[in-house]
Design an enzyme around this catalytic site. Structure first.
Site, PDB file in Angstrom:
ATOM      1  N   LEU A 498      42.876  46.051  49.421  1.00 16.11           N
ATOM      2  CA  LEU A 498      41.941  46.721  48.453  1.00 16.11           C
ATOM      3  C   LEU A 498      41.106  45.641  47.815  1.00 16.11           C
ATOM      4  CD1 LEU A 498      40.663  49.226  47.304  1.00 16.11           C
ATOM      5  CD2 LEU A 498      42.309  48.925  45.465  1.00 16.11           C
ATOM      6  N   MET A 501      38.692  44.530  50.473  1.00 17.84           N
ATOM      7  CA  MET A 501      37.725  45.536  50.890  1.00 17.84           C
ATOM      8  C   MET A 501      36.558  45.550  50.001  1.00 17.84           C
ATOM      9  SD  MET A 501      39.905  48.658  52.568  1.00 17.84           S
ATOM     10  CE  MET A 501      41.142  48.688  51.395  1.00 17.84           C
ATOM     11  N   CYS A 502      36.647  45.280  48.664  1.00 17.02           N
ATOM     12  CA  CYS A 502      35.869  45.427  47.680  1.00 17.02           C
ATOM     13  C   CYS A 502      35.339  44.188  47.305  1.00 17.02           C
ATOM     14  CB  CYS A 502      36.221  45.810  46.372  1.00 17.02           C
ATOM     15  SG  CYS A 502      37.214  47.603  46.333  1.00 17.02           S
ATOM     16  N   THR A 503      33.967  44.022  47.158  1.00 16.85           N
ATOM     17  CA  THR A 503      33.243  42.692  46.737  1.00 16.85           C
ATOM     18  C   THR A 503      33.638  42.427  45.405  1.00 16.85           C
ATOM     19  OG1 THR A 503      31.352  43.440  47.967  1.00 16.85           O
ATOM     20  CG2 THR A 503      30.893  41.811  46.558  1.00 16.85           C
ATOM     21  N   VAL A 504      34.733  41.531  45.233  1.00 14.05           N
ATOM     22  CA  VAL A 504      35.125  41.122  44.071  1.00 14.05           C
ATOM     23  C   VAL A 504      34.350  39.719  43.701  1.00 14.05           C
ATOM     24  CG1 VAL A 504      37.151  40.291  42.724  1.00 14.05           C
ATOM     25  CG2 VAL A 504      37.388  41.895  44.546  1.00 14.05           C
TER      26      VAL A 504
END
Length: 639
Positions: A498, A501-504
């Protein structure tokens, strides 16, 4: 001629101005683009209705001003009156100016021209001045018109409504040929210059039809002129086109060589004071927005950056690949610079986490009829138009084919490819703002093949990269996003947790990278060679680096240069040649197998040579270890 027992002081109708909104619109345009901070006097001209066309409603002499007042060429069908405009830069200056002193200065100019006149040239006797202040932010224009008049007192000894028909016929003939406002009549003719030793009959062609037979105050400067020439008693015929001409016998009451100056225009309430034209409520809101957007940009040219070319920025057609965080901020910055054509390309939908980081989206955009969020590209274009309706914004839902992601629907992906190629042809500048490495490969290749301006912005957790790509015919060609790689880009999106998958990223990094990307474009456009400019080339608007790398953990920023790589998987000559020759077929092979791309670009050979070199290095190190061990063993016997 009927006589009056009491002498009457000659009275006049004061001039009034009628300033059309187009005058101020033109003034604001010239102030922004030409005059700027220059408060020098500007030659303008007004116009009056021809005396033969006056009607009963023209009971006051009116000076008209409109946008044509700034033209160099004059309309011969109108009576053009010369004037000068004095536009000050602040409202404080407008208020604090000594208006009496200013009027006296203007009056002295008129006095000099009148007393040195050799003829009754109406342009010398009727000159006007206008003091203005333009509040371009609020579209308010403060102005005060002055008609400098040389005071002299004449009394009316007698008056008659009967006029010599010969004189009126001569006047009408004269007006049909060439306009003149004042004449001396003797010898059966009208003359345009004064002769003191001739018959003292003068003709004034009035510019109003007042009911009480008061002529326009324009007469006063003519009367001062003939008094200056030593004439103290005259017969004056005031011509009017409605058969209401009249004749007066005038006598000079007193004459001074230092006349009192008057002439400030009065308000509609009859008081001395400036007028205000508030155009904010009259201008179309869209036009207001357009002018307001350009205002801040054009103010740059006043002092800070007088040589900046704003027009070339405005006419760029910009393609944004990615309508997320970077795309939203880049679009807003482009609007601020005056760009009017922006196209978004994205295949994603708006999720609940997007609006707080992506300023073109709202909470309501997270819903649609399908139960999912709206498409990012479409909604970004719509919302950008809400920010500024004058922008030509389009949104295209399209998934960019990615290297390392095998083709599953060739018809659809080829269609996306062809659409992308067409978009590149239609646009001047391309921003790569996607959130994966492999999605930037095909746009980088198409941009290199078409020699477009390509600007790349990428984010890490607490770092960012902004760079411009080089073009094939550039000396010391700049590298692209992939020029430092020794492997072709591959699938980085599958099998991710996760947090992957997210733009952190740190939220502020996107704003910084986006603004730098747009500012880099502006700098490129100010260079005469545009995207051929070398690394760190200087322009009148600053330097143009190749790469800008920023780090938020220590708040540092660095300018870097990296040359193009002959075996680059995206911009090397071999890859570009294959792409131009085979088009989609070449792209499809690369999508299906990134190894094919490495073979074509020469990276496979580079990798093989690197492996051989590494193997040789290991063998050399192993041999060195064996020799050193032998030396250690022998040292025991030598000690």
């Amino acid at each position: 001629m009927s006589n009056h027992s009491d002498q009457i002081v000659k009275k006049y109708i004061l001039n009034q101005s009628f300033v059309e909104s187009s005058f101020f619109t033109k003034l604001s345009e010239l102030k922004l683009e030409k005059y700027k901070l220059d408060s020098s006097y500007i030659a303008i001209h007004g116009f009056q209705t021809h005396p033969t066309k006056l009607n009963k409603f023209n009971d006051t002499p009116v000076l008209n001003l409109d946008q044509s007042s700034f033209d160099d060429t004059l309309n011969d069908s109108r009576i053009n009156i010369p004037g000068e405009l004095f536009n000050v830069n602040t409202i404080e200056e407008f208020k604090s100016l000594d208006k009496l002193k200013l009027l006296n200065t203007w009056g002295q100019n008129v006095y000099s021209e009148v007393t040195n006149a050799t003829s009754f040239d109406y342009k010398l006797f009727n000159k006007f001045y206008i003091l203005t202040y333009s509040d371009l932010k609020k579209y308010k224009f403060y102005y005060w018109v002055a008609y400098p008049t040389l005071s002299n007192t004449w009394t009316v000894e007698s008056e008659s409504q009967e006029t010599d028909t010969t004189i009126t016929q001569l006047v009408e003939t004269e007006l049909d040929n060439e306009y003149g406002q004042f004449f001396q009549y003797y010898g059966g003719k009208l003359h345009k210059s004064v002769q003191a030793d001739k018959e003292h009959t003068f003709v004034f062609i009035d510019t109003c039809l007042s009911k009480d037979r008061k002529p326009s105050s324009q007469l006063k400067n003519y009367l001062y002129f003939i008094a200056y020439k030593g004439i103290k008693e005259i017969d004056l015929v005031t011509y009017r086109n409605n058969n209401l001409s009249f004749t007066q016998h005038l006598k000079l009451d007193a004459f001074t060589d230092s006349p009192k100056i008057s002439g400030w225009e009065r308000t509609n309430q009859g008081k001395l004071g400036p007028k205000l034209a508030d155009l904010g409520s009259l201008i179309n809101p869209l036009q207001l927005a357009e002018q307001a957007v350009e205002l801040n940009l054009k103010l740059m040219k006043w002092r800070i950056a007088p040589d900046i070319d704003l027009e070339i920025i405005k006419k760029q057609k910009v393609l944004l690949l990615g309508a997320g965080t970077l795309g939203s901020y880049v679009a807003r910055a482009l609007l601020g610079w005056g760009v009017r054509s922006i196209t978004f390309v994205d295949s994603g939908r708006i999720s609940f986490s997007n609006p707080v980081r992506q300023p073109l989206f709202n909470f309501e955009d997270c819903f649609s009829d399908s139960g999912q969020g709206e498409y990012k590209a479409l909604r970004a274009a719509e919302n950008l138009k809400r920010v500024f309706p004058g922008v030509d914004a389009k949104g295209i839902c399209l998934a960019v084919p990615m290297v390392g992601h095998p083709v599953t629907d060739e018809h659809k992906e080829r269609e996306n490819y062809e659409t992308l190629v067409k978009l590149f042809e239609e646009h001047d500048v391309i921003f790569l703002l996607m959130d994966s490495r492999e999605s930037r490969w095909l746009p980088t290749l198409i941009g290199a093949a078409n020699e477009k301006i390509v600007i790349n912005a990428a984010l890490g957790f607490d770092s960012y990269l902004v760079m411009r790509h080089g073009v094939t015919n550039q000396k010391d060609r700049l590298g692209c996003y992939y020029c430092n790689d020794v492997v072709a880009p591959n699938d980085s999106l599958s099998d991710r947790t996760l947090d992957q998958m997210c733009t952190v990223t740190r939220p502020g990094g996107a704003l910084m990278a986006s603004s730098l990307a747009v500012e880099l474009l502006v700098a490129i456009l100010q260079h005469p060679e545009r995207n051929l400019a070398p690394h760190d080339a200087e322009t009148k608007f600053g330097n143009i680096p190749h790469q800008i790398r920023g780090f938020l953990h220590n708040f540092q920023q660095t300018k870097l240069f990296a040359p193009s790589y002959v075996h680059c998987s995206a911009c090397s000559p071999r890859v570009i040649t294959e792409f131009k020759q085979e088009g989609w077929e070449f792209v499809r092979k690369c999508l299906d197998d990134s190894q094919y791309l490495e073979d074509i670009s020469g990276l496979t050979k580079v990798q093989q040579e690197a492996e051989l070199a590494a193997k040789q290095l290991l063998e050399d190190l192993s041999l060195d270890d064996d020799v050193s061990n032998d030396i250690d063993e022998d040292s025991e016997w030598l000690s």
